[in-house]
Design a protein around this motif. Structure first.
Motif, short mmCIF file in Angstrom:
data_model
loop_
_atom_site.label_atom_id
_atom_site.label_comp_id
_atom_site.label_asym_id
_atom_site.label_seq_id
_atom_site.Cartn_x
_atom_site.Cartn_y
_atom_site.Cartn_z
N ALA A 181 0.83 -1.20 0.00
CA ALA A 181 0.00 0.00 0.00
C ALA A 181 0.87 1.26 0.00
CB ALA A 181 -0.94 0.00 1.22
N PHE A 182 1.95 1.25 0.81
CA PHE A 182 2.81 2.42 0.85
C PHE A 182 3.57 2.60 -0.46
CE2 PHE A 182 2.78 2.03 5.64
CZ PHE A 182 2.01 3.16 5.82
N SER A 183 4.03 1.52 -1.05
CA SER A 183 4.74 1.65 -2.32
C SER A 183 3.78 2.12 -3.41
CB SER A 183 5.43 0.34 -2.72
OG SER A 183 4.49 -0.68 -2.94
N GLN A 184 2.52 1.66 -3.35
CA GLN A 184 1.53 2.12 -4.32
C GLN A 184 1.26 3.62 -4.14
OE1 GLN A 184 -2.32 0.31 -3.88
NE2 GLN A 184 -3.09 1.12 -5.79
N ALA A 185 1.17 4.06 -2.90
CA ALA A 185 0.95 5.48 -2.64
C ALA A 185 2.13 6.31 -3.14
CB ALA A 185 0.72 5.73 -1.15
N ASP A 186 3.35 5.83 -2.90
CA ASP A 186 4.54 6.54 -3.38
C ASP A 186 4.53 6.62 -4.90
OD1 ASP A 186 5.49 6.91 -0.82
OD2 ASP A 186 6.86 5.17 -0.89
N ARG A 187 4.16 5.53 -5.55
CA ARG A 187 4.12 5.50 -7.01
C ARG A 187 3.07 6.49 -7.53
NH1 ARG A 187 0.82 3.10 -10.12
NH2 ARG A 187 0.17 1.52 -8.65
N VAL A 188 1.92 6.52 -6.89
CA VAL A 188 0.85 7.43 -7.30
C VAL A 188 1.31 8.87 -7.16
CG1 VAL A 188 -1.43 8.30 -6.66
CG2 VAL A 188 -1.05 5.84 -6.87
N LEU A 189 1.96 9.18 -6.06
CA LEU A 189 2.43 10.55 -5.84
C LEU A 189 3.51 10.92 -6.86
CD1 LEU A 189 2.47 10.70 -1.95
CD2 LEU A 189 0.85 11.78 -3.52
N ARG A 190 4.40 9.97 -7.17
CA ARG A 190 5.42 10.24 -8.20
C ARG A 190 4.76 10.48 -9.55
NH1 ARG A 190 8.13 6.08 -5.70
NH2 ARG A 190 7.50 4.63 -7.34
N GLU A 191 3.76 9.67 -9.88
CA GLU A 191 3.06 9.85 -11.15
C GLU A 191 2.38 11.21 -11.21
OE1 GLU A 191 0.41 6.54 -11.62
OE2 GLU A 191 2.03 5.11 -11.92
N ARG A 192 1.76 11.59 -10.09
CA ARG A 192 1.10 12.89 -10.05
C ARG A 192 2.12 14.00 -10.27
NH1 ARG A 192 -0.07 15.80 -4.71
NH2 ARG A 192 2.16 15.72 -4.95
N ASP A 193 3.25 13.92 -9.57
CA ASP A 193 4.29 14.94 -9.72
C ASP A 193 4.81 14.99 -11.15
OD1 ASP A 193 4.03 15.57 -7.05
OD2 ASP A 193 5.79 14.41 -6.41
N ASP A 194 5.00 13.82 -11.76
CA ASP A 194 5.46 13.77 -13.15
C ASP A 194 4.45 14.42 -14.08
OD1 ASP A 194 7.70 12.44 -12.29
OD2 ASP A 194 7.03 10.45 -12.99
N LEU A 195 3.15 14.14 -13.87
CA LEU A 195 2.12 14.74 -14.71
C LEU A 195 2.07 16.26 -14.54
CD1 LEU A 195 -0.81 12.18 -14.39
CD2 LEU A 195 0.46 12.75 -16.46
N VAL A 196 2.17 16.70 -13.30
CA VAL A 196 2.16 18.15 -13.05
C VAL A 196 3.38 18.80 -13.68
CG1 VAL A 196 2.36 19.89 -11.23
CG2 VAL A 196 0.73 18.02 -10.98
N ASP A 197 4.55 18.18 -13.53
CA ASP A 197 5.77 18.73 -14.13
C ASP A 197 5.66 18.77 -15.65
OD1 ASP A 197 6.91 19.08 -11.66
OD2 ASP A 197 8.13 17.25 -11.75
N GLU A 198 5.12 17.72 -16.22
CA GLU A 198 4.95 17.69 -17.68
C GLU A 198 4.00 18.79 -18.14
OE1 GLU A 198 2.92 14.74 -20.96
OE2 GLU A 198 3.90 13.83 -19.22
N GLY A 199 2.91 18.97 -17.41
CA GLY A 199 1.96 20.05 -17.75
C GLY A 199 2.60 21.42 -17.60
N ASP A 212 -5.36 15.65 -10.35
CA ASP A 212 -5.99 15.56 -9.03
C ASP A 212 -7.00 14.42 -8.99
OD1 ASP A 212 -6.08 19.14 -8.22
OD2 ASP A 212 -4.48 17.66 -8.11
N GLU A 213 -7.78 14.26 -10.06
CA GLU A 213 -8.76 13.16 -10.11
C GLU A 213 -8.04 11.82 -10.11
OE1 GLU A 213 -12.12 15.66 -12.64
OE2 GLU A 213 -11.24 13.86 -13.52
N TYR A 214 -6.97 11.72 -10.87
CA TYR A 214 -6.20 10.47 -10.93
C TYR A 214 -5.63 10.13 -9.56
CZ TYR A 214 -2.41 7.28 -12.14
OH TYR A 214 -1.57 6.21 -12.20
N VAL A 215 -5.00 11.12 -8.93
CA VAL A 215 -4.40 10.90 -7.61
C VAL A 215 -5.49 10.57 -6.59
CG1 VAL A 215 -3.18 12.03 -5.72
CG2 VAL A 215 -2.35 12.26 -8.06
N ASP A 216 -6.64 11.25 -6.66
CA ASP A 216 -7.73 10.98 -5.75
C ASP A 216 -8.21 9.54 -5.90
OD1 ASP A 216 -11.14 11.55 -5.36
OD2 ASP A 216 -9.70 11.84 -3.75
N GLY A 217 -8.31 9.06 -7.13
CA GLY A 217 -8.72 7.68 -7.36
C GLY A 217 -7.71 6.70 -6.78
#
Length: 148
Positions: A26-44, A95-100
């Motif tokens: 669960a923690f590794s999944q949360a870390d991955r989700v947060l990294r993905e969110r950060d990557d998407l925000v940085d890309e945007g 935000d929707e992706y991370v919330d999911g």
């Protein structure tokens, strides 16, 4: 009666291993989700910066002529507005992706917590049964499907 309880060590260790495995995932999944969110925000953000830089370059190129400058100014304003809309859209999608993902993580954590509660209830139930006398045990009425 004493404050001590006899616990099946193997069962308790198995429950603890199960909890450890689920929490790690669960923690590794949360870390991955947060990294993905950060990557998407940085890309945007990079895309928005690129669009703004393109608009500025276009603006500088057209400054020499007043009529062209006015047209370029309008276009630069449109591009900037479009970049802001795109950035807002990317932010909302992120935000929707991370919330999911966090909702899924929350469900996993709740299930893990329920497993812990069930394990503790089983242990507490055994402890209560250990304190009964043979006569009290004989008086307990089992459900029909457990009688044999």
């Amino acid at each position: 009666m004493s404050a001590s309880a006899v616990v099946n060590r193997a069962e308790l260790l198995e429950l603890l291993d199960e909890l450890k495995n689920e929490m790690g995932g669960a923690f590794s999944q949360a870390d991955r989700v947060l990294r993905e969110r950060d990557d998407l925000v940085d890309e945007g953000r990079r895309e928005a910066e690129r669009i703004v830089a393109d608009a500025r370059n276009e603006h500088d190129r057209l400054v020499s002529d007043t009529e062209l400058f006015r047209g370029a100014q309008r276009r630069a304003d449109e591009v900037l507005a479009q970049a802001e809309v795109e950035a807002d859209s990317l932010r909302k999608e992120t935000d929707e992706y991370v919330d999911g993902k966090l909702a899924n993580f929350e469900i996993t954590l709740e299930r893990t917590l329920e497993a812990v509660h069930r394990g503790r209830e089983r242990l507490a139930g055994r402890s209560a049964l250990d304190s009964l006398t043979e006569d009290e045990v004989d008086k307990i009425k089992l459900p029909e499907h457990l009688e044999g």
